[in-house]
Write a protein that holds these residues in place. Sequence first.
Motif, mmCIF file in Angstrom:
data_model
loop_
_atom_site.group_PDB
_atom_site.id
_atom_site.type_symbol
_atom_site.label_atom_id
_atom_site.label_comp_id
_atom_site.label_asym_id
_atom_site.label_seq_id
_atom_site.Cartn_x
_atom_site.Cartn_y
_atom_site.Cartn_z
ATOM 1 N N HIS A 14 0.772 -1.080 -0.168
ATOM 2 C CA HIS A 14 -0.051 -0.066 -0.015
ATOM 3 C C HIS A 14 0.932 1.362 -0.160
ATOM 4 O O HIS A 14 1.458 1.415 0.961
ATOM 5 N N HIS A 16 1.538 5.445 -1.663
ATOM 6 C CA HIS A 16 1.155 6.630 -2.506
ATOM 7 C C HIS A 16 2.359 7.145 -3.147
ATOM 8 O O HIS A 16 3.253 7.634 -2.524
ATOM 9 N N MET A 40 -1.396 3.326 -4.990
ATOM 10 C CA MET A 40 -2.907 3.773 -4.810
ATOM 11 C C MET A 40 -3.178 4.892 -5.926
ATOM 12 O O MET A 40 -2.271 5.550 -6.359
ATOM 13 N N HIS A 175 -4.575 -0.728 5.808
ATOM 14 C CA HIS A 175 -4.158 -0.184 6.969
ATOM 15 C C HIS A 175 -5.088 -0.133 8.186
ATOM 16 O O HIS A 175 -5.752 0.734 8.519
ATOM 17 N N ASP A 248 1.457 2.443 3.503
ATOM 18 C CA ASP A 248 0.645 3.642 3.405
ATOM 19 C C ASP A 248 1.488 4.945 3.366
ATOM 20 O O ASP A 248 0.960 6.211 3.868
HETATM 21 ZN ZN ZN Z 1 -3.242 5.244 1.613
#
Ligand code: ZN
Length: 346
Positions: A14, A16, A40, A175, A248
């Motif tokens: 995960h 970004h 993402m 998450h 994340d």
């Molecule tokens: Zn995220």
Amino acid sequence: MTTSITLIRPDDWHLHLRDGAMLQAVAPESARHFSRAIIMPNLVPPVVTGAEATAYRDRIRAALPEGAEFTPLMTLYLTEDTDADDLAAAHRDGIITAVKLYPAGATTNSASGVRDFDKVRPVLERMAEIGCPLCVHGEVTDPEIDIFDREAVFIDRILDPIRRATPGLRVVMEHITTKQGADYAQSGGPDLGATITVQHLMLDRNDMLVGGMRPHYYCLPILKRREHREALRAAATSGNAQIFLGTDSAPHPTHAKESECCSAGCFTAPIAMSCLAEVFEEEGALDKLEGFASRNGPAFYRLPENTGTITLTKGDPITIPAAVTLGEVNVTVFDPGQPLHWSVTA
Ligand code: ZN
Ligand code: DOR
């Protein structure tokens, strides 16, 4: 005392990476330690079609340093208008690995997300048929529900009903941040996975709020009470194959974090592995780190494990870089507020 560990090269399930100048600045940070990442799709506008995912994948590849071996695993952003045929073709052709569900309004750039879950039911059924996993941002957006309760309520109101209505749909709880999330994920069987971030393993809401408000700890889902952090640490170090790493890592410009209305996200990519080694050592579970970071994710996604390795070595506390900068871009690096003794040395 263990002073060095070698792991199969990890993946980030995960991540970004953003776009444009920010992408150029942060992509090398993930490529340094990770082989693959689930990317993402919450760009502005979001990545909703196979063609957009292909173009974004190519921009990511172009942002990687010469010789970097890093595979972006692309996702589509699920909307109420998602075309199931386009999605299925992108999955069949290996352009996308998963599809991301954001409840509309739940987090950064989620305005195009899903409001009425009945509208996406046919797409979810198609995904179950073709074996395309659904990555879920699991928080309700009902303004009546307290922000600290939004994950637990999502599981009862939305996630569990979706899974019951769509047998065979493979779901990743992205998450997870609560004991309820950890319990649900660990009892969900082989079609349910869950990722855990670095910051949710290291911090609780006191770290963010006591003695002053720390914007670089603000992310969504928001940090919870200590007891939830303990449940996440137990899940991550349990050896349960359904639980794996998704950092994340979510870069925002430093000025957007240190502002009147702070953007949600912690930029952890540069020091994620150092943080994890510290956590797993504290839990007496360094032997479980490889499963969490390098083996459980590929097993869930039905992909081969990586062939390379990384080595972490323990020594004096490392210096955490204050920021990653490139031209106008400045992104503050997550600092957990405790010494980190492990660094990636090979
Ligand atoms: Zn995220
Ligand atoms: O903290 C977060 N930041 N949580 C999310 O769900 C989105 C992410 C972002 O895109 O910045």
